[in-house]
Design a protein around this motif. Structure first.
Motif, PDB file in Angstrom:
ATOM      1  N   PHE A 407       0.833  -1.210   0.000  1.00 47.52           N
ATOM      2  CA  PHE A 407       0.000   0.000   0.000  1.00 47.52           C
ATOM      3  C   PHE A 407       0.865   1.256   0.000  1.00 47.52           C
ATOM      4  CE2 PHE A 407      -1.871   3.337   2.759  1.00 47.52           C
ATOM      5  CZ  PHE A 407      -2.887   3.756   1.916  1.00 47.52           C
ATOM      6  N   ALA A 408       1.850   1.326   0.893  1.00 45.97           N
ATOM      7  CA  ALA A 408       2.704   2.513   0.984  1.00 45.97           C
ATOM      8  C   ALA A 408       3.523   2.710  -0.274  1.00 45.97           C
ATOM      9  CB  ALA A 408       3.621   2.402   2.202  1.00 45.97           C
ATOM     10  N   LYS A 409       3.842   1.620  -0.952  1.00 49.02           N
ATOM     11  CA  LYS A 409       4.716   1.677  -2.113  1.00 49.02           C
ATOM     12  C   LYS A 409       3.950   1.939  -3.409  1.00 49.02           C
ATOM     13  CE  LYS A 409       8.307  -1.314  -4.177  1.00 49.02           C
ATOM     14  NZ  LYS A 409       9.511  -0.603  -3.756  1.00 49.02           N
ATOM     15  N   TRP A 410       2.877   1.181  -3.628  1.00 49.48           N
ATOM     16  CA  TRP A 410       2.173   1.219  -4.915  1.00 49.48           C
ATOM     17  C   TRP A 410       0.892   2.051  -4.903  1.00 49.48           C
ATOM     18  CZ3 TRP A 410       3.313  -0.344  -9.769  1.00 49.48           C
ATOM     19  CH2 TRP A 410       4.448  -1.144  -9.940  1.00 49.48           C
ATOM     20  N   GLY A 411       0.263   2.182  -3.731  1.00 52.50           N
ATOM     21  CA  GLY A 411      -0.963   2.965  -3.679  1.00 52.50           C
ATOM     22  C   GLY A 411      -2.209   2.120  -3.707  1.00 52.50           C
ATOM     23  N   VAL A 412      -3.175   2.538  -4.501  1.00 48.11           N
ATOM     24  CA  VAL A 412      -4.499   1.922  -4.514  1.00 48.11           C
ATOM     25  C   VAL A 412      -4.715   1.199  -5.837  1.00 48.11           C
ATOM     26  CG1 VAL A 412      -6.979   2.355  -4.352  1.00 48.11           C
ATOM     27  CG2 VAL A 412      -5.370   3.720  -2.985  1.00 48.11           C
ATOM     28  N   GLU A 413      -4.979  -0.100  -5.741  1.00 45.68           N
ATOM     29  CA  GLU A 413      -5.220  -0.879  -6.955  1.00 45.68           C
ATOM     30  C   GLU A 413      -6.454  -0.334  -7.680  1.00 45.68           C
ATOM     31  OE1 GLU A 413      -5.742  -5.556  -8.389  1.00 45.68           O
ATOM     32  OE2 GLU A 413      -5.571  -5.070  -6.240  1.00 45.68           O
ATOM     33  N   GLY A 414      -6.317  -0.158  -8.963  1.00 45.34           N
ATOM     34  CA  GLY A 414      -7.394   0.391  -9.767  1.00 45.34           C
ATOM     35  C   GLY A 414      -7.319   1.896  -9.937  1.00 45.34           C
ATOM     36  N   THR A 415      -6.504   2.546  -9.115  1.00 47.36           N
ATOM     37  CA  THR A 415      -6.342   4.001  -9.212  1.00 47.36           C
ATOM     38  C   THR A 415      -4.919   4.368  -9.613  1.00 47.36           C
ATOM     39  OG1 THR A 415      -8.036   4.377  -7.522  1.00 47.36           O
ATOM     40  CG2 THR A 415      -6.540   6.202  -8.007  1.00 47.36           C
ATOM     41  N   THR A 416      -3.944   3.930  -8.824  1.00 46.29           N
ATOM     42  CA  THR A 416      -2.552   4.244  -9.154  1.00 46.29           C
ATOM     43  C   THR A 416      -1.861   3.080  -9.863  1.00 46.29           C
ATOM     44  OG1 THR A 416      -1.805   3.512  -6.960  1.00 46.29           O
ATOM     45  CG2 THR A 416      -2.308   5.861  -7.251  1.00 46.29           C
ATOM     46  N   LEU A 426       1.809   0.356 -13.268  1.00 45.51           N
ATOM     47  CA  LEU A 426       1.334   1.701 -12.957  1.00 45.51           C
ATOM     48  C   LEU A 426       0.207   2.107 -13.900  1.00 45.51           C
ATOM     49  CD1 LEU A 426       4.690   3.595 -12.331  1.00 45.51           C
ATOM     50  CD2 LEU A 426       2.905   3.167 -10.632  1.00 45.51           C
ATOM     51  N   ALA A 427      -0.718   2.894 -13.389  1.00 45.20           N
ATOM     52  CA  ALA A 427      -1.769   3.456 -14.242  1.00 45.20           C
ATOM     53  C   ALA A 427      -1.127   4.311 -15.332  1.00 45.20           C
ATOM     54  CB  ALA A 427      -2.726   4.294 -13.403  1.00 45.20           C
ATOM     55  N   ASP A 428      -1.829   4.434 -16.450  1.00 47.22           N
ATOM     56  CA  ASP A 428      -1.258   5.125 -17.612  1.00 47.22           C
ATOM     57  C   ASP A 428      -0.831   6.559 -17.300  1.00 47.22           C
ATOM     58  OD1 ASP A 428      -1.633   2.880 -19.116  1.00 47.22           O
ATOM     59  OD2 ASP A 428      -3.524   3.559 -20.024  1.00 47.22           O
ATOM     60  N   ASP A 429      -1.507   7.194 -16.349  1.00 45.86           N
ATOM     61  CA  ASP A 429      -1.206   8.603 -16.061  1.00 45.86           C
ATOM     62  C   ASP A 429      -0.292   8.788 -14.852  1.00 45.86           C
ATOM     63  OD1 ASP A 429      -3.068   7.735 -14.211  1.00 45.86           O
ATOM     64  OD2 ASP A 429      -4.227   9.608 -14.206  1.00 45.86           O
ATOM     65  N   VAL A 430       0.333   7.693 -14.386  1.00 42.69           N
ATOM     66  CA  VAL A 430       1.165   7.764 -13.180  1.00 42.69           C
ATOM     67  C   VAL A 430       2.566   7.248 -13.477  1.00 42.69           C
ATOM     68  CG1 VAL A 430       1.446   6.997 -10.789  1.00 42.69           C
ATOM     69  CG2 VAL A 430      -0.848   7.418 -11.698  1.00 42.69           C
ATOM     70  N   ASP A 431       3.570   7.981 -13.001  1.00 40.87           N
ATOM     71  CA  ASP A 431       4.963   7.553 -13.170  1.00 40.87           C
ATOM     72  C   ASP A 431       5.624   7.441 -11.802  1.00 40.87           C
ATOM     73  OD1 ASP A 431       7.416   6.902 -14.352  1.00 40.87           O
ATOM     74  OD2 ASP A 431       8.060   9.003 -14.390  1.00 40.87           O
ATOM     75  N   TRP A 432       6.632   6.576 -11.754  1.00 41.64           N
ATOM     76  CA  TRP A 432       7.504   6.483 -10.593  1.00 41.64           C
ATOM     77  C   TRP A 432       8.875   6.045 -11.079  1.00 41.64           C
ATOM     78  CZ3 TRP A 432       9.402   7.745  -6.262  1.00 41.64           C
ATOM     79  CH2 TRP A 432      10.279   6.923  -5.570  1.00 41.64           C
ATOM     80  N   ASN A 433       9.871   6.879 -10.834  1.00 42.56           N
ATOM     81  CA  ASN A 433      11.263   6.561 -11.133  1.00 42.56           C
ATOM     82  C   ASN A 433      11.470   6.122 -12.579  1.00 42.56           C
ATOM     83  OD1 ASN A 433      13.957   6.459 -10.296  1.00 42.56           O
ATOM     84  ND2 ASN A 433      13.846   4.273  -9.820  1.00 42.56           N
ATOM     85  N   GLY A 434      10.748   6.755 -13.505  1.00 39.35           N
ATOM     86  CA  GLY A 434      10.943   6.492 -14.919  1.00 39.35           C
ATOM     87  C   GLY A 434      10.312   5.217 -15.439  1.00 39.35           C
ATOM     88  N   LEU A 435       9.480   4.535 -14.612  1.00 36.01           N
ATOM     89  CA  LEU A 435       8.826   3.309 -15.078  1.00 36.01           C
ATOM     90  C   LEU A 435       7.763   3.604 -16.126  1.00 36.01           C
ATOM     91  CD1 LEU A 435       8.369   1.245 -11.777  1.00 36.01           C
ATOM     92  CD2 LEU A 435      10.045   0.878 -13.593  1.00 36.01           C
ATOM     93  N   ASN A 436       7.191   4.797 -16.069  1.00 42.99           N
ATOM     94  CA  ASN A 436       6.139   5.176 -17.007  1.00 42.99           C
ATOM     95  C   ASN A 436       6.423   6.598 -17.508  1.00 42.99           C
ATOM     96  OD1 ASN A 436       3.813   4.927 -18.493  1.00 42.99           O
ATOM     97  ND2 ASN A 436       2.417   5.134 -16.754  1.00 42.99           N
ATOM     98  N   PRO A 437       7.521   6.771 -18.236  1.00 42.01           N
ATOM     99  CA  PRO A 437       7.963   8.116 -18.625  1.00 42.01           C
ATOM    100  C   PRO A 437       6.901   8.866 -19.420  1.00 42.01           C
ATOM    101  CG  PRO A 437       9.080   6.418 -19.927  1.00 42.01           C
ATOM    102  CD  PRO A 437       8.361   5.709 -18.837  1.00 42.01           C
TER     103      PRO A 437
END
Length: 558
Positions: A407-416, A426-437
């Motif tokens: 939860f602390a790392k990824w967030g909410v399934e279906g949202t983030t 990751l959701a299409d509109d969310v990035d973390w550390n270049g995983l979804n540039p």
């Protein structure tokens, strides 16, 4: 050849960025654990302090308070993800666990100073995160911190991971002279190296360097090849020398285990444990430290390492690297993404690589303590709160259960993010550390997840750690897994008066070591004066400093 020594890094050092070891004792005043059982305790919490607590809380059980509870929190406000009270993290936490926070915020730039001031004044909130082992020592005598070792029986997820991952000694080494420990670290299933050397691999390939260097001597030879092929560029120009005012802080730290010493950010209290003699030595007075300094002094002397690396700020070092003025720099598993973004923004097609740390004269080692990381403390006053047991259950769930960490790392399934089996995306509109540039939102800045306050520097299972890692980071971690993890040294808990005296000596010694190391590496002081340098350390009470720890070690071992 393999070294027969173990390292001990600083306790009581607010600047330490690696595991710092504190105390253990065989003379526990209460029924405390020793040796292999580091998680037992004997203090019972009464119903008066159990408001909101679950009656059937167990390892793997979701935490849901039986009624709404609020915990006070000292929050480290990071400029990359400034605190927002409307983060999804907070609203989801309240909805699903009935937990809210009363936040006292301090900026990253002033974090350690503000934390120290608040604790010393007796105003510490219940939960004090982002604490490196050793930082708690200065507050123990004042009674401001909770001896959390008395209460870990109420933290089943923590106990399970310590037992399953064989981390008993790492926890036991946190004990102070009273036999108790006052902080809990982040836990890793396996060693999780983060820092190494980042190469401009396309330029290395163009110079004919197709194999990663196996040794530091190989690395030097590769830099020489780069210099020959690119006479107008620095083979290496390093960064992080102004962070904590430790020259080449990251690079000396990652290299030091392979030279049989501690250095850079990992210098801590400067002690190195010699297994053969069973005593501590002062690292800068050892042959291993001298060899380390000689090596990097040689890089500077041969024009392979930019001498400005000792003093330049990060922005300058990064600019040199991304402009092609230098071809190698230190980095870590997150900064390599920052470098790549800088190249992309500049329109440069660059290939980067995080090198497996080379082996050295002392072997192919990674430092002790690489399976623990920064953690948290609890205020002594927290035990007086009606919701004290609920607090223990909550931090155990958030920091040590797979569900809380996810939860602390990824967030909410279906949202983030979405999840298919064990695969998270990751959701299409969310990035973390270049995983979804290119995604317009950031997991930390816009939602509050992947936040160091709430996930103990990513400490968790191998699967969860890898879940947000790029392919190149996974490759780096896999390559580093073949190195030898140095064993933990025995702890030497100091009594209050000893600690006060050691703190005075340590300040002068650290300053002398920092200045001397920089002078030798830059060539401003010839290595022929090394014995004189050690003599100067002796004049600053080096021998008495080491003897104090050896006395404490002998006392702890009975």
């Amino acid at each position: 050849m393999r070294s027969t020594k173990k390292s001990v890094v600083a306790f009581g050092s607010a600047a330490a960025l690696v595991l710092t070891l504190t105390a253990c004792s065989s003379d526990d005043p209460e029924p405390q654990a020793t040796g292999g059982d580091a998680t037992a305790s004997g203090v019972t919490i009464d119903e008066e302090h159990s408001v909101g607590a679950m009656a059937d809380f167990a390892a793997g059980t979701p935490f849901v308070a039986t009624e709404p509870v609020t915990f006070s929190l000292l929050y480290r406000d990071h400029p990359n993800y400034p605190l927002k009270k409307d983060w999804l993290f907070f609203s989801e936490l309240k909805a699903n666990t009935k937990v809210s926070f009363d936040i006292t915020s301090a900026p990253l730039s002033d974090w350690d100073a503000k934390k120290s001031l608040i604790i010393s004044a007796g105003d510490a909130p219940d939960l004090i995160p982002v604490t490196y082992p050793g930082q708690e020592t200065q507050f123990v005598a004042g009674g401001a911190l909770l001896p959390i070792s008395d209460y870990v029986q109420y933290m089943p997820n923590f106990q399970q991971k310590v037992a399953d991952w064989g981390l008993e000694q790492a926890i036991d080494n946190l004990r102070q002279v009273d036999g108790k420990y006052y902080m809990l670290p982040g836990l890793f299933e396996s060693p999780q190296p983060q820092y190494s050397i980042v190469t401009r691999q396309d330029q290395w390939d163009a110079a004919g360097i197709t194999e990663a260097p196996e040794t530091w001597d190989d690395f030097k030879a590769d830099l020489a090849t780069l210099k020959q092929k690119n006479p107008d560029a620095w083979p290496m120009s390093d960064r992080w020398s102004t962070t904590n005012n430790v020259p080449l802080g990251a690079t000396l730290q990652i290299a030091s285990p392979n030279f049989g010493t501690v250095a850079g950010w990992g210098f801590g209290n400067g002690l190195w444990y010699d297994e053969e003699s069973g005593e501590y030595q002062y690292a800068p007075a050892t042959e291993g430290y001298k060899q380390l300094v000689e090596y990097f002094a040689g890089l500077v002397a041969d024009g392979l390492l930019d001498p400005e690396s000792i003093t330049q700020d990060d922005d300058t070092a990064i600019q040199k690297f991304t402009s092609g003025e230098s071809l190698t720099i230190s980095g870590n598993t997150q900064e390599i993404t920052t470098y790549r973004t800088s190249f992309t923004d500049a329109g440069t097609d660059a290939t980067l690589r995080l090198l497996r740390v080379p082996s050295g004269p002392a072997g192919d080692n990674v430092s002790a303590g690489s399976r623990t990381g920064p953690g948290f403390m609890l205020s002594a006053k927290a035990a007086e709160n009606p919701n004290f047991l609920a607090l223990l259950q909550f931090v155990d769930w958030l920091y040590y259960s797979d569900e809380g960490i996810e939860f602390a790392k990824w967030g909410v399934e279906g949202t983030t993010y979405t999840k298919d089996g064990d695969t998270r995306t990751l959701a299409d509109d969310v990035d973390w550390n270049g995983l979804n540039p290119g995604a317009p939102k950031l997991l930390n800045a816009d939602f509050g997840f992947s936040n160091g306050v709430f996930m103990l520097a990513n400490g968790s299972s191998d699967e969860l750690v890898a879940s947000t890692s790029s392919d190149e980071v996974k490759e780096f971690v896999e390559e580093m897994s073949t190195k030898t993890e140095l064993p933990l040294a025995p702890a030497a808990p100091l009594e209050e008066m000893e600690q006060e005296q050691v703190n005075l000596w340590q300040t002068s010694l650290n300053d002398a070591v920092t200045q001397g190391t920089a002078a030798f590496i830059l060539g401003k002081r010839p290595l022929s004066e090394w014995d004189a340098f050690v003599g100067e350390l002796k004049a600053l009470n080096m021998d008495q400093y080491v003897a104090t720890f050896n006395t404490a070690l002998e006392r702890a071992q009975g």
